[in-house]
Enzyme design. Structure first.
Site, PDB file in Angstrom:
ATOM      1  N   TRP A 101      31.523  42.609  39.931  1.00 20.19           N
ATOM      2  CA  TRP A 101      32.934  42.942  39.753  1.00 20.19           C
ATOM      3  C   TRP A 101      33.468  43.834  40.865  1.00 20.19           C
ATOM      4  O   TRP A 101      34.664  43.785  41.181  1.00 20.19           O
ATOM      5  CB  TRP A 101      33.188  43.494  38.347  1.00 20.19           C
ATOM      6  CG  TRP A 101      33.042  42.366  37.371  1.00 20.19           C
ATOM      7  CD1 TRP A 101      31.973  42.093  36.564  1.00 20.19           C
ATOM      8  CD2 TRP A 101      33.972  41.292  37.187  1.00 20.19           C
ATOM      9  NE1 TRP A 101      32.192  40.918  35.885  1.00 20.19           N
ATOM     10  CE2 TRP A 101      33.397  40.404  36.236  1.00 20.19           C
ATOM     11  CE3 TRP A 101      35.227  40.981  37.725  1.00 20.19           C
ATOM     12  CZ2 TRP A 101      34.046  39.237  35.819  1.00 20.19           C
ATOM     13  CZ3 TRP A 101      35.872  39.825  37.305  1.00 20.19           C
ATOM     14  CH2 TRP A 101      35.276  38.964  36.361  1.00 20.19           C
ATOM     15  N   ASP A 168      38.334  49.561  36.936  1.00 19.03           N
ATOM     16  CA  ASP A 168      38.175  48.348  36.138  1.00 19.03           C
ATOM     17  C   ASP A 168      37.274  48.728  34.969  1.00 19.03           C
ATOM     18  O   ASP A 168      36.069  48.897  35.134  1.00 19.03           O
ATOM     19  CB  ASP A 168      37.551  47.244  36.992  1.00 19.03           C
ATOM     20  CG  ASP A 168      37.299  45.971  36.196  1.00 19.03           C
ATOM     21  OD1 ASP A 168      37.506  45.972  34.960  1.00 19.03           O
ATOM     22  OD2 ASP A 168      36.900  44.970  36.815  1.00 19.03           O
ATOM     23  N   LYS A 192      36.276  42.246  25.280  1.00 21.06           N
ATOM     24  CA  LYS A 192      34.938  42.805  25.140  1.00 21.06           C
ATOM     25  C   LYS A 192      34.911  43.873  24.040  1.00 21.06           C
ATOM     26  O   LYS A 192      34.246  43.697  23.034  1.00 21.06           O
ATOM     27  CB  LYS A 192      34.446  43.329  26.473  1.00 21.06           C
ATOM     28  CG  LYS A 192      34.335  42.166  27.489  1.00 21.06           C
ATOM     29  CD  LYS A 192      33.921  42.588  28.864  1.00 21.06           C
ATOM     30  CE  LYS A 192      34.176  41.509  29.886  1.00 21.06           C
ATOM     31  NZ  LYS A 192      33.210  40.414  29.857  1.00 21.06           N
TER      32      LYS A 192
END
Lengths: 353, 353
Positions: A101, A168, A192
């Site tokens: 990521w 993030d 999530k």
């Protein structure tokens, strides 16, 4: 057979949340209407999004310096939206390359501004978070991936830097209290820890960032559009926002972020202890940087891995295979996963020969 | 009391679709898993998105020249994404200014490229679609709003031009067969005719457009990213895609687009006949350009409008108030709204004194 869902996202939700979401889909609060078939500007939906926003503020104890936005799509979109809003094309943004990521964030920002990678753990297959680096003076913000979903690392302490952090937080939002003053922007897609795929929560700390003016970037991507219109410039994904509200209420009822942190700690400690004890498995990540959300581990050889995966599947464990480029196993333990599921997995590891 | 939901979107869905969606949310196909808590890369979800894509192709009879993409968010995002993908900043795009959504498209494109407005009906409060215009030679594509949700106009025949049409079809996608060869791009968010808010279906006609290369625009907005990754570059809003699949199956089972067109015609004819007959109401739009999706009408004075709205509300009619800037009433009659609901509304108009 009951399934134990260790999926990395979209991921397990508490049964009570799914039940209430399904009820709302059929007949919301005895209105005779589905919560998914009413206007995003109707009083019913406005009450939903306002309560969801208020709960994010309450759980993180945010005052008026902070804006909470709801935007469609996921974090991949925000990886472009953040630099578009915060810097011009000649300005520099810094990254710590902690994994998949971070790489995606670097690639997205490189299309918009100047980038500087402070350090990378790619040569050791992202088995730790690099901490030995110095921030140049001309950096506008530092992007951090709070939790690397695929590689299994997590910041347990955020870097101390003069510039704001842009985080993030897709895979660890609403899982612990945060030092909010460090952050300029936090974004997290819902699927999530607090809902289903389709919506992203964005927190802006107005003390730490100055956004571009309207007109410099497309209106639809401008934070100011969504601040001004209170996230209703366009049709927000209403049902995903509703599920987020149910999860936020559930988190609060569990005891808030302190409780979420304690649950995460209990779940991950249990699993890592078994990984470390077990002669057939090894954890992928240095102990100090291990994620409490995604425990990544390997079998001692391919034969063990194959046999173990078959054994787990046969016993109702779902979504535990590692990301293709990483291999091995990844047990994702977000807010919605019960401790009992981790205990069940640990018992299976124990009995696996 | 049963509610009759005339909401402009998110909008009414067939009861059978809501029932199956709720069941999938709790336990998808007896898997013991919620369809909303499984990975977008799991075999279960891949089967869902592949079937949804195949059904769009089947219903519109698309061959391999066409790509069908699923993207997060709604049409407001696509209003920026289309010009970003199709033209450079010095190239010109044309618009017919037919109302609110044409205006938003013009504003969005003006941030990205050169724009040319061929004609506008704004001076007559968008009561018709301008058809008397000539397309300059340097125009790259013509943007049309197939159906103006707020103003209540609809193209019953699309313009004949040499350049491809880029169509915002959010409020009439999957409601009739289309002359596909005219279009370069069609996009439509799901929450009106084929699902819930959070996902947009995009059809690209590769014969009619040439997209920019990778790297010229942010990867996340590039059509080529989503073609290459079959809409799975990032986490797609999985549950909204699932509801779209259920609606696509429902549309097919009803008899496909010919059946949808017949149903729309039956519903809208019934309502417009009553509007035209009734001494207390007038339609907003010239007969030839009236939308079969959104019937916009007014009472003869404010007193009538107030009394009628109260009467409808009292009798279980929901979502029929006109958009604030337009006023009056708007009855939205998308695929999911039953003919019985329109008959019920017409009966109420008839009995209203």
């Amino acid at each position: 057979m009951k399934q134990h869902n260790f999926s990395p996202g979209p991921a397990a939700l508490p049964e009570s949340v799914l039940q209430e979401a399904a009820q709302g889909l059929l007949n919301y609060n005895q209105t005779g209407l589905s919560v998914a078939e009413i206007s995003h500007r109707s009083p019913i939906f406005l009450a939903i999004i306002e309560e969801a926003t208020a709960l994010v503020k309450e759980l993180y104890q945010l005052d008026d310096r902070f804006e909470v936005l709801w935007m469609p799509g996921g974090a991949s979109g925000q990886l472009a939206i953040a630099p578009m809003n915060l810097v011009s094309k000649d300005e520099r943004v810094a990254f710590v390359d902690t994994g998949f990521w971070a790489q995606r964030a670097i690639d997205a920002a490189a299309e918009i501004c100047q980038i500087h990678v402070l350090a990378s753990s790619s040569k050791s297959t992202y088995d730790h978070i690099p901490k030995d680096w110095t921030l140049p003076n001309d950096i506008k913000y530092l992007h951090v991936v709070s939790n690397e979903t695929i590689d299994g690392t997590q910041y347990h302490t955020y870097p101390d830097v003069a510039v704001p952090l842009v985080a993030d937080m897709t895979s660890d939002f609403l899982t612990r209290p945060l030092p909010m003053e460090k952050f300029g922007v936090i974004f997290a897609s819902a699927q999530k820890n607090f809902g289903i795929a389709g919506v992203t929560c964005v927190i802006l700390n107005k003390d730490r960032i100055s956004e571009k003016m309207m007109g410099e970037i497309p209106t639809i991507y401008n934070y100011q559009t969504h601040i001004r219109e209170q996230s209703l410039y366009h049709t927000i994904p209403t049902f995903p926002v509703y599920v987020s509200l149910l999860m936020l209420r559930w988190i609060k009822a569990q005891g808030g972020l302190i409780a979420m942190q304690a649950q995460s700690s209990a779940k991950s400690s249990l699993l890592y202890a078994e990984i470390d004890r077990h002669p057939l498995f090894t954890g992928n990540v240095h102990v100090e940087d291990r994620s409490v959300m995604n425990a990544c581990f390997r079998g001692i050889n391919a034969e063990v891995e194959e046999a173990f995966l078959a054994y787990l599947t046969q016993h109702g464990i779902v979504g535990i295979k590692g990301f293709p480029t990483v291999g091995g196993f990844r047990a994702s333990m977000y807010n919605g996963l019960a401790l009992e599921s981790v205990q069940y997995l640990v018992d299976l590891m124990h009995s696996f020969k």
